[in-house]
Scaffold this motif. Structure first.
Motif, PDB file in Angstrom:
ATOM      1  N   THR A 192      -8.587   4.156  -9.276  1.00  0.00           N
ATOM      2  CA  THR A 192      -9.169   4.163  -7.636  1.00  0.00           C
ATOM      3  C   THR A 192      -8.891   2.700  -7.228  1.00  0.00           C
ATOM      4  O   THR A 192      -8.767   2.421  -6.104  1.00  0.00           O
ATOM      5  CB  THR A 192     -10.823   4.415  -8.099  1.00  0.00           C
ATOM      6  N   LEU A 193      -8.813   1.637  -8.220  1.00  0.00           N
ATOM      7  CA  LEU A 193      -8.939   0.288  -7.410  1.00  0.00           C
ATOM      8  C   LEU A 193      -7.498  -0.224  -7.281  1.00  0.00           C
ATOM      9  O   LEU A 193      -7.161  -1.212  -6.593  1.00  0.00           O
ATOM     10  CB  LEU A 193      -9.287  -0.846  -8.550  1.00  0.00           C
ATOM     11  N   LEU A 194      -6.363   0.485  -7.730  1.00  0.00           N
ATOM     12  CA  LEU A 194      -5.021   0.181  -7.744  1.00  0.00           C
ATOM     13  C   LEU A 194      -4.665  -0.317  -6.143  1.00  0.00           C
ATOM     14  O   LEU A 194      -3.909  -0.868  -5.786  1.00  0.00           O
ATOM     15  CB  LEU A 194      -4.182   1.014  -8.168  1.00  0.00           C
ATOM     16  N   PRO A 195      -5.216   0.818  -5.308  1.00  0.00           N
ATOM     17  CA  PRO A 195      -4.798   0.332  -3.950  1.00  0.00           C
ATOM     18  C   PRO A 195      -5.156  -0.814  -3.453  1.00  0.00           C
ATOM     19  O   PRO A 195      -4.774  -1.558  -2.437  1.00  0.00           O
ATOM     20  CB  PRO A 195      -5.363   1.721  -3.022  1.00  0.00           C
ATOM     21  N   PHE A 196      -6.525  -1.100  -3.800  1.00  0.00           N
ATOM     22  CA  PHE A 196      -7.083  -2.375  -3.583  1.00  0.00           C
ATOM     23  C   PHE A 196      -6.329  -3.815  -3.934  1.00  0.00           C
ATOM     24  O   PHE A 196      -6.242  -4.633  -3.342  1.00  0.00           O
ATOM     25  CB  PHE A 196      -8.601  -2.571  -3.754  1.00  0.00           C
ATOM     26  N   LEU A 197      -5.748  -3.493  -5.310  1.00  0.00           N
ATOM     27  CA  LEU A 197      -4.990  -4.621  -5.539  1.00  0.00           C
ATOM     28  C   LEU A 197      -3.595  -4.464  -5.115  1.00  0.00           C
ATOM     29  O   LEU A 197      -3.186  -5.968  -4.745  1.00  0.00           O
ATOM     30  CB  LEU A 197      -4.618  -4.121  -7.283  1.00  0.00           C
ATOM     31  N   VAL A 198      -3.092  -3.568  -4.639  1.00  0.00           N
ATOM     32  CA  VAL A 198      -1.807  -3.672  -3.794  1.00  0.00           C
ATOM     33  C   VAL A 198      -2.057  -4.102  -2.399  1.00  0.00           C
ATOM     34  O   VAL A 198      -1.523  -4.860  -2.017  1.00  0.00           O
ATOM     35  CB  VAL A 198      -1.293  -2.146  -3.702  1.00  0.00           C
TER      36      VAL A 198
ATOM     37  N   ALA B 243      -4.495  -6.535  -1.820  1.00  0.00           N
ATOM     38  CA  ALA B 243      -4.313  -7.846  -2.001  1.00  0.00           C
ATOM     39  C   ALA B 243      -2.902  -8.568  -1.917  1.00  0.00           C
ATOM     40  O   ALA B 243      -2.719  -9.695  -1.518  1.00  0.00           O
ATOM     41  CB  ALA B 243      -5.235  -8.270  -3.250  1.00  0.00           C
ATOM     42  N   ILE B 244      -2.066  -7.810  -2.876  1.00  0.00           N
ATOM     43  CA  ILE B 244      -0.631  -8.391  -2.981  1.00  0.00           C
ATOM     44  C   ILE B 244      -0.021  -8.451  -1.571  1.00  0.00           C
ATOM     45  O   ILE B 244       0.687  -9.474  -1.507  1.00  0.00           O
ATOM     46  CB  ILE B 244      -0.005  -7.600  -3.972  1.00  0.00           C
ATOM     47  N   VAL B 245      -0.070  -7.517  -0.976  1.00  0.00           N
ATOM     48  CA  VAL B 245       0.398  -7.497   0.458  1.00  0.00           C
ATOM     49  C   VAL B 245      -0.015  -8.519   1.140  1.00  0.00           C
ATOM     50  O   VAL B 245       0.874  -9.287   1.856  1.00  0.00           O
ATOM     51  CB  VAL B 245       0.336  -6.171   1.121  1.00  0.00           C
ATOM     52  N   LEU B 246      -1.231  -9.056   1.216  1.00  0.00           N
ATOM     53  CA  LEU B 246      -1.872 -10.051   2.009  1.00  0.00           C
ATOM     54  C   LEU B 246      -1.058 -11.558   1.534  1.00  0.00           C
ATOM     55  O   LEU B 246      -0.755 -12.451   2.357  1.00  0.00           O
ATOM     56  CB  LEU B 246      -3.438 -10.243   2.050  1.00  0.00           C
TER      57      LEU B 246
ATOM     58  N   THR C  24       0.325   3.803  -1.232  1.00  0.00           N
ATOM     59  CA  THR C  24       1.402   3.889  -0.078  1.00  0.00           C
ATOM     60  C   THR C  24       1.082   3.321   1.263  1.00  0.00           C
ATOM     61  O   THR C  24       1.682   2.460   1.775  1.00  0.00           O
ATOM     62  CB  THR C  24       1.824   5.230   0.058  1.00  0.00           C
ATOM     63  N   THR C  25      -0.216   3.620   1.757  1.00  0.00           N
ATOM     64  CA  THR C  25      -0.731   2.993   3.019  1.00  0.00           C
ATOM     65  C   THR C  25      -0.998   1.628   2.791  1.00  0.00           C
ATOM     66  O   THR C  25      -0.763   0.885   3.683  1.00  0.00           O
ATOM     67  CB  THR C  25      -1.984   3.811   3.460  1.00  0.00           C
ATOM     68  N   ALA C  26      -1.563   1.063   1.788  1.00  0.00           N
ATOM     69  CA  ALA C  26      -1.911  -0.303   1.304  1.00  0.00           C
ATOM     70  C   ALA C  26      -0.491  -1.009   1.435  1.00  0.00           C
ATOM     71  O   ALA C  26      -0.579  -2.228   1.892  1.00  0.00           O
ATOM     72  CB  ALA C  26      -2.788  -0.221   0.181  1.00  0.00           C
ATOM     73  N   ALA C  27       0.636  -0.595   0.731  1.00  0.00           N
ATOM     74  CA  ALA C  27       1.736  -1.375   0.453  1.00  0.00           C
ATOM     75  C   ALA C  27       2.524  -1.445   1.872  1.00  0.00           C
ATOM     76  O   ALA C  27       3.129  -2.305   2.171  1.00  0.00           O
ATOM     77  CB  ALA C  27       2.536  -0.661  -0.399  1.00  0.00           C
ATOM     78  N   THR C  28       2.089  -0.485   2.990  1.00  0.00           N
ATOM     79  CA  THR C  28       2.775  -0.624   4.254  1.00  0.00           C
ATOM     80  C   THR C  28       1.924  -0.969   5.486  1.00  0.00           C
ATOM     81  O   THR C  28       2.396  -0.788   6.502  1.00  0.00           O
ATOM     82  CB  THR C  28       3.144   0.983   4.530  1.00  0.00           C
ATOM     83  N   ALA C  29       0.752  -1.562   5.052  1.00  0.00           N
ATOM     84  CA  ALA C  29      -0.372  -1.931   6.144  1.00  0.00           C
ATOM     85  C   ALA C  29       0.304  -3.103   6.908  1.00  0.00           C
ATOM     86  O   ALA C  29      -0.343  -3.279   8.111  1.00  0.00           O
ATOM     87  CB  ALA C  29      -1.527  -2.322   5.156  1.00  0.00           C
ATOM     88  N   GLY C  30       1.079  -3.902   6.204  1.00  0.00           N
ATOM     89  CA  GLY C  30       1.372  -5.168   7.282  1.00  0.00           C
ATOM     90  C   GLY C  30       0.463  -6.127   7.484  1.00  0.00           C
ATOM     91  O   GLY C  30      -0.596  -6.291   6.659  1.00  0.00           O
TER      92      GLY C  30
END
Length: 584
Positions: free
Chosen positions: A19-25, A27-30, A409-415
């Motif tokens: 559940t928290l993996l998208p939040f971590l991703v 944060a990494i994108v930011l 996927t959406t977190a990684a491509t949020a930009g």
């Protein structure tokens, strides 16, 4: 038996991790991708400015709302400040802090569910949260805007109140923190969060004093004293503002809601808006329905689908009663009260019920879904225990895994957050800085940023922030300067430069002003598109003059005029001018 419990704990951690993996991703994108390319505008820029003031200036109220008042308190700014300091004052800190707030809210809901209903309820709660996050989107869960950052914490408060109703004393002080955060960050939660907290606290008190256990009463007294102390500290800035200012922010809020000059709404409208999230195909689980074209209000305000899920919630109440599951009945009691408070809150909304303010109704629909599914799972477990223990966790985990893939996927491509508008400001800023850097007076006096008609406030506030970050004493004229903080309001000191920001149809008026010199311009539309816009705007002006539409309808319709394949930024054109001397 021990190995079974161990597997259960591993399953819990695996579900939380998914559940928290998208939040971590996110944060990494930011940190890795966005870094310094984010230039916030509008309320996000205001939020960062108030966070910058922590430790340097008094911050006693929340984000500016409307008229002459701001939201009740500054707790959001204090929560985000450590992230801002740790990143050296980077704008991405606002998103990082918001991701932590939302991730912690989901963890809190899951842990309460684990305590009250075991691993099964925890899994279904996490699945419900993941479905909700999928619909909200990656940009939403990292956005510090007070309309958005309060949504998932509201879900946590519902679970905490359920824990209080179930006799968990620890939930009271934690609930005070969460309810204070909600009530201070957005005034709408004063009518939602605080009564909900009071309900849980009163239930705890009644249960303790009806008990013959003297020790339990003293534990409640100690917990209540601790909770009161925590609440007093958290609300201290609001108290100080009320004491030191004759016309305090709180008094202005009370006056505005008491007068309600723009009118309120009906209970029926409140019912439709809240019940809309209990439809057979609920919005929170599928996709966001477009708001009304002219007003920007929720489409549920006037017509909503039949709330099938409410019938299932009632059926779950019967099921919990027959299974003698008091925890389930108490959860439904909490949901029922939250639903009623939500209906009243919508009905008491003054003026337009904007759709963007109503994401908290999605949370209530999600919690109702969790309550129904838990009841069904308990019934199935009583009927076929061996099958239920194998099948139900597998279904929940598969659903959770699918949601995680989508959310990652959406977190990684949020930009870049506010990508289109951040790009606009990034285009304009170099020319502004070049102009100011060539004028030595601008470094020794106030740089006033005026948005004139205030329609350009999204960009003017972002410009103030960026100039301040680069060492300029950036301010706004009185009284609008109070929106960005009293320390950023123009005073009697020397003025080094006076900038005017204009957008869309304002630009033609500013271009014709001989006292203004254009220094930067951005546009995403051509001449023909601008001409079409002027014609459509003129038609709206005629409708407004004839009294067939209101000023609010006119303003919203202007924003929705079709300009073809234009940039998705708030405005289709922005220009910045330098005035000499400063205009009146």
């Amino acid at each position: 038996m021990h190995q079974g419990r161990q597997r259960l704990r591993v399953l819990d951690w695996a579900a939380l991790g998914l559940t928290l993996l998208p939040f971590l991703v996110g944060a990494i994108v930011l940190v890795v991708v966005v870094r310094g390319s984010y230039l916030p505008i509008g309320d996000q820029a205001l939020t960062e400015m108030h966070v910058r003031d922590i430790g340097h200036h008094s911050v006693l109220t929340g984000l500016y709302s409307r008229d002459d008042w701001s939201h009740p308190g500054p707790m959001l700014f204090y929560v985000l400040a450590p992230f801002y300091w740790l990143t050296g004052g980077a704008s991405i800190a606002m998103g990082l802090g918001t991701l932590v707030i939302n991730g912690a809210s989901i963890v809190g809901m899951a842990l309460v569910a684990r305590r009250r209903g075991g691993a099964m309820l925890m899994l279904w709660t996490l699945l419900g949260c993941s479905l909700l996050v999928r619909t909200l989107g990656a940009d939403f869960v990292r956005d510090p805007w007070n309309n958005y950052v309060t949504v998932l914490p509201f879900g946590l408060l519902i679970f905490l109140v359920w824990a209080m109703v179930s006799g968990e004393l620890w939930a009271l002080p934690v609930g005070v923190v969460v309810a204070s955060f909600l009530g201070q960050t957005h005034v709408g939660f004063v009518a939602l969060a605080l009564p909900l907290l009071a309900f849980g606290a009163i239930w705890l008190a009644v249960s303790a004093f009806r008990s013959e256990d003297t020790a339990a009463r003293w534990r409640l007294v100690r917990t209540a004293a601790l909770s009161f102390s925590i609440g007093l500290v958290l609300w201290l800035p609001v108290i100080v503002d009320t004491v030191i200012h004759r016309d305090s922010n709180v008094s202005r809020i009370i006056r505005w809601f008491r007068d309600a000059r723009a009118g309120v709404h009906t209970i029926g409208q409140g019912w439709r808006v809240v019940a809309g999230q209990f439809a057979a195909v609920p919005e929170w689980m599928t996709s966001h329905r477009s708001p009304l074209a002219l007003s920007g209000e929720s489409s549920f305000l006037y017509q909503a689908p039949f709330p099938v899920l409410l019938l299932l919630v009632a059926g779950a109440g019967v099921g919990y009663w027959q299974m003698k599951r008091t925890d389930g009945l108490r959860l439904l009691a909490t949901i029922t009260l939250t639903f009623a408070l939500g209906v009243l809150a919508v009905a008491r909304t003054i003026d337009l019920v904007f759709d963007y303010r109503l994401r908290w109704t999605w949370v209530l629909g999600m919690v109702g879904f969790v309550a129904v599914v838990w009841c069904a799972a308990l019934g199935f477990e009583r009927w076929r225990p061996a099958v239920a223990r194998r099948v139900l966790p597998a279904i929940a985990l598969v659903g959770l895994a699918v949601c995680t893939i989508v959310n990652v996927t959406t977190a990684a491509t949020a930009g870049v957050p506010q990508h289109a508008d951040s790009k606009v400001l990034a285009t304009l800023l170099p020319r502004v800085l070049e102009t100011l850097d060539s004028d030595p007076d601008s470094k020794h006096g106030q740089v006033i940023v005026d948005d004139g008609f205030q329609a350009s406030s999204w960009y003017s506030r972002g410009l103030v922030l960026q100039l301040e970050r680069r060492g300029y004493d950036a301010r706004m004229p009185s009284p609008r300067g109070l929106v960005v903080g009293g320390n950023r309001q123009e005073d009697d000191g020397p003025v080094g430069a006076y900038l005017v920001v204009a957008s869309d149809n304002e630009i033609e008026t500013r271009d014709a002003d001989p006292s203004l010199r254009l220094i930067a311009r951005w546009s995403s539309v051509g001449f023909d598109q601008q001409l079409a816009y002027k014609q459509a705007a003129a038609a709206l002006d005629r409708d407004y003059a004839a009294g067939s539409i209101s000023s609010a309808d006119r303003a919203l319709a202007l924003r929705r005029i079709d300009l073809g394949n234009r940039d998705p930024a708030v405005s289709w054109a922005v220009a910045i001018y330098q005035a000499e001397p400063a205009p009146e």
